[in-house]
Design a protein around this motif. Sequence first.
Motif, PDB file in Angstrom:
ATOM      1  N   MET A  47       0.838  -1.210   0.000  1.00 41.20           N
ATOM      2  CA  MET A  47       0.000   0.000   0.000  1.00 41.20           C
ATOM      3  C   MET A  47       0.867   1.252   0.000  1.00 41.20           C
ATOM      4  N   SER A  48       1.924   1.238   0.783  1.00 39.19           N
ATOM      5  CA  SER A  48       2.820   2.387   0.843  1.00 39.19           C
ATOM      6  C   SER A  48       3.532   2.600  -0.490  1.00 39.19           C
ATOM      7  N   GLY A  62       2.460  13.019   1.493  1.00 33.52           N
ATOM      8  CA  GLY A  62       2.584  11.625   1.072  1.00 33.52           C
ATOM      9  C   GLY A  62       1.278  10.867   0.996  1.00 33.52           C
ATOM     10  N   GLY A  63       0.144  11.559   1.158  1.00 28.33           N
ATOM     11  CA  GLY A  63      -1.146  10.890   1.114  1.00 28.33           C
ATOM     12  C   GLY A  63      -1.780  10.927  -0.264  1.00 28.33           C
ATOM     13  N   VAL A  91      -1.673   5.963  10.584  1.00 25.85           N
ATOM     14  CA  VAL A  91      -2.250   6.614   9.409  1.00 25.85           C
ATOM     15  C   VAL A  91      -3.527   7.374   9.764  1.00 25.85           C
ATOM     16  N   LEU A  92      -4.414   6.758  10.554  1.00 27.31           N
ATOM     17  CA  LEU A  92      -5.709   7.362  10.834  1.00 27.31           C
ATOM     18  C   LEU A  92      -5.649   8.453  11.898  1.00 27.31           C
ATOM     19  N   LEU A  93      -4.743   8.334  12.874  1.00 31.79           N
ATOM     20  CA  LEU A  93      -4.814   9.226  14.021  1.00 31.79           C
ATOM     21  C   LEU A  93      -3.526   9.995  14.303  1.00 31.79           C
ATOM     22  N   PRO A 112       7.111  10.329   7.415  1.00 34.01           N
ATOM     23  CA  PRO A 112       7.674   9.317   6.509  1.00 34.01           C
ATOM     24  C   PRO A 112       7.828   7.948   7.156  1.00 34.01           C
ATOM     25  N   ARG A 113       8.087   7.921   8.451  1.00 37.61           N
ATOM     26  CA  ARG A 113       8.270   6.643   9.148  1.00 37.61           C
ATOM     27  C   ARG A 113       6.938   5.937   9.394  1.00 37.61           C
ATOM     28  N   ILE A 114       5.846   6.691   9.455  1.00 39.87           N
ATOM     29  CA  ILE A 114       4.523   6.062   9.477  1.00 39.87           C
ATOM     30  C   ILE A 114       4.248   5.411   8.124  1.00 39.87           C
ATOM     31  N   LEU A 115       4.501   6.140   7.059  1.00 39.49           N
ATOM     32  CA  LEU A 115       4.230   5.619   5.716  1.00 39.49           C
ATOM     33  C   LEU A 115       5.095   4.414   5.372  1.00 39.49           C
TER      34      LEU A 115
END
Length: 379
Positions: A47-48, A62-63, A91-93, A112-115
Amino acid sequence: MRDWNAMSDEAFRQAAIDFIEAECPPSIRYREERPPWTELDPWYQAMSRHGWLAPGWPVEHGGMGLSPSKRIIHMEEWLKQGVPRAMEQGVLLAGPALIARGTQEQRDYFLPRILSGEHLWCQGYSEPGAGSDLAGLRTEARIEGDEFVISGHKVWTSGALDANYIYVLARTDKSVPKQKGISFILVDMKQPGFTVRPIPTIDGGAEFGEVFMDEVRAPLKNLVGELNKGWGVAKGLLGFERMWAGSPHMGRTAYAYLLKIVRARGLEDDPVVLDRVAELKLELEDNSAMYEALSKEVGGGAAIGLEASVLKIASTETYARIAELTVELAEEYGGMDGEPIGGVRLLHNYLNSRPPTIYGGTVQIQRNILAKGALGLPS
């Protein structure tokens, strides 16, 4: 970067289906329990890599920057195609909270580290004795040099078993009223002092955990917002959670299951059944209109206010009523595992319709918020 919003809704829906079929491993789809992170990681990375991970984030972060209608399609197809939720707290919160309230340094480091999936987040809000009354929390953080030192106990923490970061509400000033003196702190869980225990749920999964913090540390630069003013950050984040829970995607998917059961039971011409089904369809249309209107306002920079509470109540209660009618019409099949009739996972659908009424504050709490904030009634 592809302009998803330039596509028709039908083309975007088909693109979502094609992506899921091509990239989502069949072994993790349509599972009764959420798969462990070791199985979800390849899907998260896909997904990323292909740009499908963050539908609600702005493109510059990045979304996908999706419009409200396409955001609903994204959520609907993930649900309809049996795609599991994959460590969505970041991603959501956490991500939206940082986009709205974080410093530029925090956004540059954490987003970036979340993605990439390097940072997997969980939420450190609820505590024993501080769930609905969240402001009564007892977790404390004191400042030592350039660090916070945090001790406390969080419970009902989604994704805690796989997470390596937690955003924590902690009391940093005990001398002021309880909704003041609270700070919002980002904490690395891979350090001494953290203990995480699973909480088994009725569906046999262990999605939730309880988190014990004993003198754990976080740098002062991991404070989001101002010191002692984290309650405002927390309320904003709860607004994002209520927006997600208030999306009509779960109700619309459940409605499709309801129609399958109506057909399987030969009830297409029953006037009483059709009347009840039509009533729920109209409620879903109302929910969709509310969601799209509020999403456009928030996307334009408006603060998430009391409308999110109205949306969360309406959408989650409609979803629950649809699931209840589906089980009722299935009669003796209603409580069975698997797909006993009509190709519908009846018990799974029913059980999944209950938690959204609790996410982001129960519907009872939302009514209290509206009574006080909209009607001016006393606490």
